[in-house]
Design a protein around this motif. Structure first.
Motif, short mmCIF file in Angstrom:
data_model
loop_
_atom_site.label_atom_id
_atom_site.label_comp_id
_atom_site.label_asym_id
_atom_site.label_seq_id
_atom_site.Cartn_x
_atom_site.Cartn_y
_atom_site.Cartn_z
N TYR A 214 0.83 -1.21 0.00
CA TYR A 214 0.00 0.00 0.00
C TYR A 214 0.87 1.26 0.00
O TYR A 214 0.57 2.24 -0.67
CB TYR A 214 -0.93 0.00 1.22
N GLU A 215 1.94 1.19 0.82
CA GLU A 215 2.81 2.37 0.90
C GLU A 215 3.41 2.69 -0.46
O GLU A 215 3.41 3.83 -0.91
CB GLU A 215 3.92 2.13 1.94
N ALA A 216 3.87 1.61 -1.12
CA ALA A 216 4.46 1.81 -2.45
C ALA A 216 3.43 2.39 -3.41
O ALA A 216 3.70 3.33 -4.16
CB ALA A 216 5.00 0.49 -2.98
N ALA A 217 2.21 1.84 -3.34
CA ALA A 217 1.15 2.32 -4.23
C ALA A 217 0.83 3.77 -3.94
O ALA A 217 0.63 4.58 -4.86
CB ALA A 217 -0.09 1.47 -4.05
N ILE A 219 2.82 6.00 -2.71
CA ILE A 219 3.90 6.84 -3.24
C ILE A 219 3.74 7.03 -4.75
O ILE A 219 3.95 8.10 -5.31
CB ILE A 219 5.27 6.23 -2.89
N ASP A 220 3.29 5.93 -5.41
CA ASP A 220 3.08 6.03 -6.86
C ASP A 220 1.84 6.83 -7.22
O ASP A 220 1.51 6.98 -8.39
CB ASP A 220 2.96 4.63 -7.46
N GLY A 221 1.08 7.26 -6.18
CA GLY A 221 -0.06 8.13 -6.43
C GLY A 221 -1.39 7.41 -6.60
O GLY A 221 -2.35 7.99 -7.10
N ALA A 222 -1.48 6.13 -6.20
CA ALA A 222 -2.76 5.41 -6.31
C ALA A 222 -3.68 5.82 -5.16
O ALA A 222 -3.24 5.85 -4.00
CB ALA A 222 -2.51 3.91 -6.27
N PHE A 228 -7.66 -0.46 -3.36
CA PHE A 228 -8.60 -1.54 -3.05
C PHE A 228 -8.73 -2.47 -4.24
O PHE A 228 -8.69 -3.69 -4.12
CB PHE A 228 -9.95 -0.93 -2.68
N TRP A 229 -8.89 -1.88 -5.41
CA TRP A 229 -9.15 -2.62 -6.63
C TRP A 229 -7.93 -3.39 -7.09
O TRP A 229 -8.02 -4.52 -7.55
CB TRP A 229 -9.64 -1.65 -7.69
N LYS A 230 -6.75 -2.76 -6.96
CA LYS A 230 -5.55 -3.36 -7.54
C LYS A 230 -4.72 -4.18 -6.55
O LYS A 230 -3.93 -5.01 -6.96
CB LYS A 230 -4.63 -2.25 -8.11
N ILE A 231 -4.92 -3.89 -5.26
CA ILE A 231 -4.13 -4.65 -4.28
C ILE A 231 -5.00 -5.55 -3.42
O ILE A 231 -4.82 -6.77 -3.38
CB ILE A 231 -3.32 -3.71 -3.37
N THR A 232 -5.98 -4.92 -2.74
CA THR A 232 -6.75 -5.69 -1.77
C THR A 232 -7.47 -6.87 -2.43
O THR A 232 -7.31 -8.01 -2.01
CB THR A 232 -7.79 -4.77 -1.08
N LEU A 233 -8.27 -6.59 -3.44
CA LEU A 233 -9.07 -7.65 -4.04
C LEU A 233 -8.22 -8.80 -4.58
O LEU A 233 -8.48 -9.95 -4.25
CB LEU A 233 -9.99 -7.08 -5.12
N PRO A 234 -7.21 -8.52 -5.40
CA PRO A 234 -6.42 -9.65 -5.91
C PRO A 234 -5.76 -10.45 -4.80
O PRO A 234 -5.74 -11.68 -4.85
CB PRO A 234 -5.36 -8.97 -6.79
#
Lengths: 322, 430
Positions: A214-217, A219-222, A228-234
């Motif tokens: 999440y932290e990396a995401a 920082i990348d501006g997500a 939620f869509w790109k990290i949590t669900l998968p």
């Protein structure tokens, strides 16, 4: 003792015969220990499953091949009970009811659970433990008590729901007289009871996701939604498969809620509006003494259905969340 | 996992536990049930609803030194599966098991499950209502049940609600309101006009009353074929109920439903059909605050038998002789009068029916109604009924649902009748 000792040849200066035998016995025991003990450690489960799970299944299968009177004779009739199922209007009625209630309860329930779990996973929430415990409470309540209370809420003459509907000018609904209304009432009991349970399992799954992702995401501006869509669900997929499978098994075996809602009448409504498969099986197998074999066939049909639906769910969830 | 397998699971679990603990468990169990000399230290009695045995067994315990455990189940449809389970697994049946008339015939189809009582007790065949005594016998001639009570019919009505609808409230005047069923329906219409409420709880209770009044074959003929389509009694009951439904004289509260239980307290209906055993249920549902508001009047169309039971001894009982003696004790004249006074089941013992304690009994809850007299007078007019093996199932799972679906507007008259016919055949299959 090292393994090489077991293969070491006897020394040429042979000692008296007893000690080596004793030693080799110790070695054999040791070997057995290594090979067998894992099986012994897991044996309790398989013994218990064999007695309480597997044997009854076989027994039910055996019964389903008979014209079986519960308190009388049994005659072998092969697969007649299964062929009879295909033409049985009430079997299909019960199947439709079961799936109807299943969809009404599972889909909103899982969406709500996912939402609640996400909320509970937020770090800014105060008194998180309290909320997590509170959300599990409905599951601790006895299912019969839930059904009785909801039965009263959905009562026609003096029920709370009808009273609230009357406040906004809607006529009293005879909840157990139509399919849609009885399914809604029963699904609401299931939802109330199981949403918290599923929330906690999903929450546990979310907590296992590494925070640095999440932290990396971030920082990348997500944004949150994208995270939620790109990290949590998968990352949640295995947990989600588990939850969906559990819900499928529970939902298709629904019994107590509709039975209590019908005041204990096994046919579930005057025109079988909400008779589930489990109720139909009970009607044939226990209520109607002479058709226990046919009831057993329904039990096996249920087993096959649950297996199939679980498989379909598994494939669907795995694909869509990927 | 299915219920069937769950049940099996339990049986196997019990078996496994017994095998595991070995002889120890078996010994412990025997010691519990047996004293030296093979005399039991305890007998178990299974009943449903209210049999009124609480006080009677205390006396029995004092006389014999044998303890009695009363296991009560509230409703018949919860009770029956327990008996079935005990018979199917050969374990867990009470030493004395009550059998209701609706399920008796089903259990009579396998008489080997029940002990023959005739050699175990004295001959009482002349002491009871003859038809009731005969029904306790199985096809192979063995005596499997001793008569406890019969139904007999009456109408329970609320005086305060009758007064509010400007109907008479005195017992005799109320009886004069409904000499027959047409007059009863007219009264219901008047009540509807005055209050916009239903007079009776449901048309199904009325249909039950009408059906048992007709006598003769109900759902089965004497050879136990399902004749629901040809039976005159069933047709009369159906037509009367349909007429009642058309006249809108019921509050559509299905028996045992939450609407029904609440209706007694809330006064959603003003009358219901009361076999003697129903009095206790009406009183319990209405609560102490409605004491004195209810009364009992004769039923339109004369006597009829609704409900009533027998006491039987399962062959799996370890002490059939003592159990038979206990059943004999519970059904004797004195016990039957005491049970009636406590909870209302109507005696079948001829001596009990003549006992002044019974004939002179007045029920305080029901405005002091002379229930002993009302029920006592009708009981000897009762015609014996032949109920087939699946009578109760046909009534509850075919006849009544079809009637209700007509009354609720879910299906038209002929469609409802078809539904009933179809279900009667599948429920009645044996």
């Amino acid at each position: 003792m090292s393994l090489s000792a077991t293969t070491a040849p006897p020394s040429p200066s042979a000692p008296p015969p007893t000690p080596p035998r004793r030693r080799s016995r110790a070695i054999t025991l040791n070997r057995l220990d290594l090979k067998l003990s894992p099986y012994l450690y897991i044996a309790p489960f398989f013994v218990i499953f064999g007695i309480f799970g597997f044997y009854p299944m076989l027994r039910t299968a055996w019964m389903s091949l008979h014209d079986w009177n519960l308190i009388g004779d049994h005659t072998f009739i092969g697969f007649d009970n299964y062929t009879r199922l295909f033409g049985d209007e009430y079997f299909w009625n019960a199947t439709i009811n079961t799936f109807g209630i299943f969809f009404l309860s599972t889909i909103p329930q899982l969406l709500l659970a996912l939402f609640l779990a996400t909320m509970l996973n937020r770090t800014f929430l105060r008194a998180r433990t309290l909320f997590r415990m509170a959300i599990f409470m409905p599951n601790v309540v006895s299912v019969a008590a839930v059904a009785i209370v909801f039965g009263m809420l959905f009562q026609r003459d003096f029920g709370l729901i009808n009273w609230m509907l009357s406040l906004v000018g809607v006529d009293a609904v005879d909840w157990d007289a139509q399919k849609w209304s009885s399914w809604t009432a029963i699904a609401s009991m299931v939802n109330w009871r199981w949403t918290g349970y599923n929330t906690l399992i999903l929450l546990a799954g979310m907590q296992a996701i590494p925070k640095d992702l999440y932290e990396a995401a971030a920082i990348d501006g997500a944004n949150q939604w994208k995270q939620f869509w790109k990290i949590t669900l998968p990352m949640l997929t295995p947990t989600f498969v588990f939850v969906v499978t559990l819900s499928t098994i529970g939902g298709l075996q629904l019994f107590t809620e509709p039975l209590v809602f019908a005041n204990g009448n096994i046919i579930g409504g005057d025109q079988r509006e909400f008779q589930t498969l489990a109720m139909y099986m009970y009607e044939l197998g226990i209520e109607n003494l002479s058709t226990a074999g046919y009831g057993a066939a329904v039990a096996w049909a249920m087993f096959v259905m649950i297996a199939l639906v679980s498989l379909v769910n598994f494939l669907l969830v795995r694909r869509s969340v990927k | 996992m299915s219920v069937t397998t769950r049940r099996n699971r339990f049986a196997v679990a019990a078996l496994a536990a017994v095998t595991a603990i070995g002889g120890l468990a078996a010994c412990g169990k025997d010691d519990d049930a047996k004293e030296s000399g093979g005399k039991p230290s305890k007998l178990v009695v299974d009943t449903f609803g209210e049999f009124g045995y609480d006080e009677i067994v205390k006396q029995y315990e004092k006389d014999t030194g044998i303890k009695v455990e009363l296991r009560k189940t509230a409703q018949l449809n919860e009770y029956r599966p327990k008996v079935v389970r005990a018979l199917a697994t050969g374990k867990g049946a009470a030493d004395v098991t009550a059998l209701e008339e609706g399920i008796l015939n089903e259990f009579k189809t396998n008489p080997a499950n029940w002990a023959d009582l005739a050699p175990l007790i004295a001959d009482h065949s002349k002491e009871y209502l003859p038809w009731k005594w005969e029904l306790g016998k199985a096809a192979d001639g063995r005596l499997i049940g001793l008569p406890t009570d019969v139904g007999s019919l009456a109408v329970c009505y609320r005086k305060d609600l009758f007064a509010a609808a400007k109907l008479p409230t005195e017992r005799d005047q109320v009886a004069a309101l409904w000499p027959d069923w047409n007059a009863f329906i007219e009264t219901g219409k008047k009540y509807r006009a005055a209050t916009n409420k239903g007079l009776i709880d449901s048309v199904t209770t009325a249909a039950s009353a009408v059906m048992v009044q007709q006598g003769g074959d109900l759902f089965y003929d004497k050879e136990d074929n399902v004749v629901a389509d040809k039976s005159a009694a069933v047709k009369t009951a159906w037509d009367t109920a349909v007429a009642m439904s058309d006249a809108k004289i019921s509050s559509k509260s299905a028996t045992w439903s939450p609407e029904w239980s609440a209706g007694f307290k809330q006064g959603t209906f003003a009358a219901t059909f009361c076999p003697s055993w129903m009095l206790g249920i009406v009183a319990d549902n209405s609560g102490p605050e409605n004491k004195g508001k209810w009364d009992v009047a004769p039923v339109p169309g004369g006597a009829g038998n609704w409900g009533g039971s027998w006491l039987a001894v399962p062959t799996q009982s370890k002490f059939p002789k003592e159990a038979a003696k206990l059943a004999e004790y519970l059904t004797n004249a004195k016990s039957q009068v005491e049970a009636f006074k406590l909870k209302g089941p109507l005696p079948t013992n001829l001596e009990a029916l003549k006992n002044p304690d019974f004939t002179g009994y007045t029920n305080e809850y029901f405005s002091g109604a002379p229930t002993g007299k009302i029920f006592g007078e009708s009981v000897e007019k009762i015609q014996p009924l032949h109920l087939g093996p699946k009578h109760q199932a046909i009534k509850e799972n075919a006849f009544e649902p079809a009637l209700r679906s007509y009354e609720n507007g879910q299906s038209p008259k002929d469609k409802a009748w078809e539904q009933f016919q179809k279900d009667a055949k599948t429920q009645g299959a044996f």
